[in-house]
Enzyme design. Sequence first.
Site, mmCIF file in Angstrom:
data_model
loop_
_atom_site.group_PDB
_atom_site.id
_atom_site.type_symbol
_atom_site.label_atom_id
_atom_site.label_comp_id
_atom_site.label_asym_id
_atom_site.label_seq_id
_atom_site.Cartn_x
_atom_site.Cartn_y
_atom_site.Cartn_z
ATOM 1 N N CYS A 137 0.657 -1.183 0.022
ATOM 2 C CA CYS A 137 -0.058 0.122 0.096
ATOM 3 C C CYS A 137 0.795 1.430 -0.051
ATOM 4 O O CYS A 137 1.362 1.493 -1.052
ATOM 5 C CB CYS A 137 -1.057 -0.155 1.191
ATOM 6 N N HIS A 140 -3.518 -5.490 0.962
ATOM 7 C CA HIS A 140 -2.847 -5.813 2.233
ATOM 8 C C HIS A 140 -2.764 -7.161 2.640
ATOM 9 O O HIS A 140 -4.017 -7.636 3.433
ATOM 10 C CB HIS A 140 -3.704 -4.954 3.284
ATOM 11 N N GLU A 198 -1.338 -8.669 5.183
ATOM 12 C CA GLU A 198 -1.362 -8.624 6.735
ATOM 13 C C GLU A 198 -2.840 -8.643 7.105
ATOM 14 O O GLU A 198 -2.807 -8.850 8.336
ATOM 15 C CB GLU A 198 -0.464 -7.790 7.261
#
Lengths: 234, 80
Positions: free
Chosen positions: A87, A204, A206
Amino acid sequence: MIRTAVIVFPGSNCDRDMKVAMEAVTGSPVAMVWHGDAEVPACDVMVLPGGFSYGDYLRCGAMAAKSPIMRDVIAKAKAGTPLLGVCNGFQVLLETGLLPGALMRNASLKFICRDVHMTCDNNETFFTNCYRKGEVVTIPIAHHDGNYFASDDDVARLEGDGRVVFRYSDAVGNATPEANPNGSVANIAGISDATGRIVGMMPHPERLFEKALGGTDGRRVFESALFSVTEATT
Amino acid sequence: MKAHIKITLKPGVLDPQGKAIEHALGSLGFNGVDEVRQGKFIEVELAEMDEASARAAVEQMCEKLLANTVIENYAYELVA
């Protein structure tokens, strides 16, 4: 044992999520490295996390790309230390010139925060070797400036060299205009350098790395890094 | 001496913000408005230096930080 360094800028806000995901998957502690430091400690993987470094002043990622720590991050990446940018970290990677192109305001002009489908078009990079080529995965995006742009020549080079790593698609893997959330050229969601050791992506991983978060499709980004390091040392 | 620096998107680079402004101007009754492009204006105060040095410095500033030359052009003028 895998040594990871997450670079933290003022305004980073996904740095701790990144640390949690990386530690959970690799079982090794992650070093948090402040932007004002001069040197990244010896490590196997460097990560530029998401967020709003320097408040997105001037252009997203522009100030972070010139911060003191980045001189060493760039030097280490050029010397072969793998580097993942997610990002805002992807925006920083482009501003450093380590990867080609730029990320512009979303075509809709809206901040978009939702899960999207994408295909893994290159499963031979350091960060994607645990995916299957062409596999459709679901990973969230959360950005205002994720509209990937590059010159026609750069896009042709990326496509020709197989350096498009993730591409926005529908649920069955077609990269249609309707499945493109932000206007990115060729539905590009993530790219790599020529070596496959530097990867930048808007989604993302994560945020969907374990079941409690609602999905695990992001997990293999970290498993890939672990596999790559382990394989290199055995 | 000051530098007035204008940073604009390159021709051919889509400018969704410019498009939105264009639509808004149209809805306010400004007809015949076309090709609205949004950019940045940056003013920099420069310590005393000759014009050639000032130009070289401003160009370096634009190349290294102020503009992203993948998508943006820059132009500047020096003013007293």
